[in-house]
Design a protein around this motif. Sequence first.
Motif, PDB file in Angstrom:
ATOM      1  N   ASP A   9       0.834  -1.232   0.025  1.00  0.00           N
ATOM      2  CA  ASP A   9       0.036  -0.026  -0.072  1.00  0.00           C
ATOM      3  C   ASP A   9       1.065   1.067  -0.038  1.00  0.00           C
ATOM      4  O   ASP A   9       1.101   2.150   0.924  1.00  0.00           O
ATOM      5  CB  ASP A   9      -1.068  -0.003   1.230  1.00  0.00           C
ATOM      6  CG  ASP A   9      -1.894   1.060   1.226  1.00  0.00           C
ATOM      7  OD1 ASP A   9      -2.292   1.586   0.066  1.00  0.00           O
ATOM      8  OD2 ASP A   9      -2.534   1.500   2.320  1.00  0.00           O
ATOM      9  N   MET A  14       2.223   1.548  -6.548  1.00  0.00           N
ATOM     10  CA  MET A  14       0.959   1.667  -7.496  1.00  0.00           C
ATOM     11  C   MET A  14       1.573   2.423  -8.876  1.00  0.00           C
ATOM     12  O   MET A  14       1.196   2.095  -9.946  1.00  0.00           O
ATOM     13  CB  MET A  14       0.058   2.932  -6.952  1.00  0.00           C
ATOM     14  CG  MET A  14      -0.942   2.317  -5.931  1.00  0.00           C
ATOM     15  SD  MET A  14      -1.723   0.911  -6.627  1.00  0.00           S
ATOM     16  CE  MET A  14      -1.172  -0.587  -5.392  1.00  0.00           C
ATOM     17  N   ASP A  63      -8.503  -5.069  -0.768  1.00  0.00           N
ATOM     18  CA  ASP A  63      -8.768  -3.693  -1.235  1.00  0.00           C
ATOM     19  C   ASP A  63      -7.822  -3.027  -1.935  1.00  0.00           C
ATOM     20  O   ASP A  63      -7.855  -2.492  -3.278  1.00  0.00           O
ATOM     21  CB  ASP A  63      -8.806  -2.905   0.055  1.00  0.00           C
ATOM     22  CG  ASP A  63     -10.182  -3.395   0.762  1.00  0.00           C
ATOM     23  OD1 ASP A  63     -11.008  -3.659   0.258  1.00  0.00           O
ATOM     24  OD2 ASP A  63     -10.316  -2.759   1.977  1.00  0.00           O
ATOM     25  N   ASP A  66      -8.114  -4.465  -5.672  1.00  0.00           N
ATOM     26  CA  ASP A  66      -9.259  -3.827  -6.288  1.00  0.00           C
ATOM     27  C   ASP A  66      -8.460  -2.309  -6.739  1.00  0.00           C
ATOM     28  O   ASP A  66      -8.760  -2.153  -8.175  1.00  0.00           O
ATOM     29  CB  ASP A  66     -10.475  -3.640  -5.383  1.00  0.00           C
ATOM     30  CG  ASP A  66     -11.039  -4.644  -4.978  1.00  0.00           C
ATOM     31  OD1 ASP A  66     -11.206  -5.696  -5.853  1.00  0.00           O
ATOM     32  OD2 ASP A  66     -11.957  -4.614  -4.066  1.00  0.00           O
ATOM     33  N   ARG A  67      -7.780  -1.710  -6.085  1.00  0.00           N
ATOM     34  CA  ARG A  67      -7.290  -0.442  -6.467  1.00  0.00           C
ATOM     35  C   ARG A  67      -6.246  -0.593  -7.723  1.00  0.00           C
ATOM     36  O   ARG A  67      -6.303   0.194  -8.596  1.00  0.00           O
ATOM     37  CB  ARG A  67      -6.597   0.334  -5.276  1.00  0.00           C
ATOM     38  CG  ARG A  67      -6.386   1.658  -5.476  1.00  0.00           C
ATOM     39  CD  ARG A  67      -5.983   2.526  -4.197  1.00  0.00           C
ATOM     40  NE  ARG A  67      -4.402   2.240  -4.153  1.00  0.00           N
ATOM     41  CZ  ARG A  67      -3.900   2.311  -3.093  1.00  0.00           C
ATOM     42  NH1 ARG A  67      -4.343   2.273  -2.074  1.00  0.00           N
ATOM     43  NH2 ARG A  67      -2.569   2.396  -3.126  1.00  0.00           N
ATOM     44  N   GLU A  70      -8.070  -1.484 -11.065  1.00  0.00           N
ATOM     45  CA  GLU A  70      -8.594  -0.391 -11.739  1.00  0.00           C
ATOM     46  C   GLU A  70      -7.512   0.324 -12.308  1.00  0.00           C
ATOM     47  O   GLU A  70      -7.642   0.782 -13.546  1.00  0.00           O
ATOM     48  CB  GLU A  70      -9.303   0.315 -10.493  1.00  0.00           C
ATOM     49  CG  GLU A  70     -10.781  -0.319  -9.915  1.00  0.00           C
ATOM     50  CD  GLU A  70     -11.228   0.681  -8.778  1.00  0.00           C
ATOM     51  OE1 GLU A  70     -10.971   1.734  -8.731  1.00  0.00           O
ATOM     52  OE2 GLU A  70     -12.324   0.113  -8.299  1.00  0.00           O
TER      53      GLU A  70
END
Length: 138
Positions: A9, A14, A63, A66-67, A70
């Motif tokens: 996270d 990302m 979670d 999912d992020r 997307e």
Amino acid sequence: MSVLVPIDDSDPAMKAVEHAAETYAGDTVTLLHIINPRAGMYGDEALYAYESILESKQQAAADLFDRASELAAEHDCSVQTESIIGFPARDIVSVATDEDIDHIIIGSHGRTGASRVLLGSVAEQVVRRAPCPVTVVR
């Protein structure tokens, strides 16, 4: 081509997902999250709350997937997800070896100096031990 993107996270993770999705648009990328159940647990808490803490970390991983999914979908990249319990650097390399991964793309926090020496660097350990090329994204 089989591509592995270990994620946590963090913003660098990302960015690694985005880089993989842009570079391998149209392909399938495997997102890997390592749950280290001992991280952040101390003393008796580790003994008595293990199951509830593990369940919480598994929900957080869902979670996170999912992020990241997307984000990858914005670049027409499909993803597979895998979550395992273990130690990040060691198990990223193990998965890459066991699944015959062609390329790893990993985010790095870019620590330097004392913080890098004291905290270590998962990305650095993966680069040193991986059985395939590794791209480090900051």
